[in-house]
Write an enzyme that holds these catalytic residues in place. Structure first.
Site, mmCIF file in Angstrom:
data_model
loop_
_atom_site.group_PDB
_atom_site.id
_atom_site.type_symbol
_atom_site.label_atom_id
_atom_site.label_comp_id
_atom_site.label_asym_id
_atom_site.label_seq_id
_atom_site.Cartn_x
_atom_site.Cartn_y
_atom_site.Cartn_z
ATOM 1 N N SER A 272 0.618 -2.262 33.882
ATOM 2 C CA SER A 272 -0.097 -3.088 34.848
ATOM 3 C C SER A 272 0.040 -2.552 36.267
ATOM 4 O O SER A 272 0.995 -1.855 36.608
ATOM 5 C CB SER A 272 0.414 -4.525 34.801
ATOM 6 O OG SER A 272 0.345 -5.029 33.494
HETATM 7 N N1 SAH Z 1 3.623 -5.406 30.533
HETATM 8 C C1 SAH Z 1 3.095 -4.136 30.097
HETATM 9 C C2 SAH Z 1 1.586 -4.222 30.057
HETATM 10 C C3 SAH Z 1 1.069 -3.616 28.820
HETATM 11 S S1 SAH Z 1 -0.651 -3.908 28.501
HETATM 12 C C4 SAH Z 1 3.584 -3.011 30.987
HETATM 13 O O1 SAH Z 1 4.136 -3.287 32.055
HETATM 14 O O2 SAH Z 1 3.457 -1.835 30.612
HETATM 15 C C5 SAH Z 1 -0.568 -5.237 27.359
HETATM 16 C C6 SAH Z 1 0.209 -5.009 26.096
HETATM 17 O O3 SAH Z 1 0.032 -6.165 25.272
HETATM 18 C C7 SAH Z 1 -0.251 -3.826 25.273
HETATM 19 O O4 SAH Z 1 0.814 -2.969 25.054
HETATM 20 C C8 SAH Z 1 -0.753 -4.449 23.969
HETATM 21 O O5 SAH Z 1 -0.505 -3.667 22.821
HETATM 22 C C9 SAH Z 1 0.032 -5.743 23.944
HETATM 23 N N2 SAH Z 1 -0.529 -6.790 23.104
HETATM 24 C C10 SAH Z 1 -1.811 -7.188 22.994
HETATM 25 N N3 SAH Z 1 -1.924 -8.209 22.122
HETATM 26 C C11 SAH Z 1 -0.671 -8.464 21.675
HETATM 27 C C12 SAH Z 1 -0.135 -9.388 20.735
HETATM 28 N N4 SAH Z 1 -0.893 -10.279 20.102
HETATM 29 N N5 SAH Z 1 1.189 -9.351 20.490
HETATM 30 C C13 SAH Z 1 2.000 -8.458 21.144
HETATM 31 N N6 SAH Z 1 1.544 -7.562 22.029
HETATM 32 C C14 SAH Z 1 0.228 -7.558 22.298
#
Ligand code: SAH
Length: 220
Positions: free
Chosen positions: A58
């Site tokens: 993010s």
């Molecule tokens: N907080 C993270 C942002 C990653 S983007 C960072 O700082 O890097 C969002 C993430 O949510 C992705 O890795 C995606 O795979 C995950 N995601 C999406 N749907 C999900 C679900 N149902 N359960 C767990 N993770 C999920």
């Protein structure tokens, strides 16, 4: 701290996106360690960056805003949905007593766990699975942060795992071009809902990801 990091933290402060406690936690976590090697030079720009599996780390401004909105205290138990790179997890771990985090892409989860261990962050428990189900064995949580956009509304399963008086911060996609960040505060069976502005997240997807690895998409 590297100069680019200092400049970014200063700009987040000037824009009033977070208070000193959150900004100190952000300053303490080396974002450059959580982005892929070829993107190192951009690690402290205020942009989201691809981390593989079609996902993104993010944007720092959004991390600051969401973390501030969550109002994490040092005795709190926090649930994070969407571990991704582990960057947001690391910041939450600086602020909270314990962080539980769930990721549906196994390679991302493994990478995040390794990075947190190498930074000696020990108050995180991570698991592979569908975060939409929450973590019933560890519920209730003082705070819940979802870092992927829920489609249309907040999953009721997650709401049920918020402690009375607790807070959940979540992006909700009302349409493909309209995502907004919400803070929900629990009062018994009722949730106060505040809108915190427009955001852009990858979708919260139901179920675990299979072994098939989608090609990295361009930045969304
Ligand atoms: N907080 C993270 C942002 C990653 S983007 C960072 O700082 O890097 C969002 C993430 O949510 C992705 O890795 C995606 O795979 C995950 N995601 C999406 N749907 C999900 C679900 N149902 N359960 C767990 N993770 C999920």
């Amino acid at each position: 701290m590297i100069a680019a990091a200092q400049a970014l933290i200063r700009s987040l402060a000037e824009r009033g996106l977070a208070g000193s406690r959150v900004l100190e936690a952000m300053a303490a976590i080396p974002r450059e360690r959580f982005v892929p090697d070829p993107l190192q030079a951009h690690a402290w720009e205020d942009i989201a960056l691809p981390i593989g599996q079609g996902q993104t780390i993010s944007q720092p401004a959004v991390v600051a805003q969401m973390t501030e909105a969550l109002a994490v205290g040092d005795r709190m138990k926090v649930l994070e949905i969407g571990t991704g790179s582990g960057y947001q997890t690391a910041i939450l771990a600086k602020l909270a007593r314990r962080v539980y985090t769930i990721e549906r892409h196994q390679p991302l989860l493994k990478g995040a766990e390794a990075m947190l261990a190498s930074l000696r962050i020990a108050n995180v428990t991570a698991k592979f699975g569908d975060g939409g189900l929450g973590w019933p064995e560890q519920a209730p949580f003082d705070r819940v942060m979802v870092t992927a956009a829920a489609d249309g509304d907040v999953p009721a399963t997650l709401l049920a795992q918020v402690k009375d008086g607790g807070i959940l911060v979540v992006p909700v996609a009302h349409s493909p071009v309209d995502q907004r960040l919400y803070r929900l505060t629990r009062h018994g069976d009722h949730f106060d809902r505040e809108e915190l502005g427009p955001v852009r997240f990858v979708p919260l997807v139901t179920g675990q990801a299979g072994p098939e690895v989608p090609r990295a998409r361009s930045l969304g």
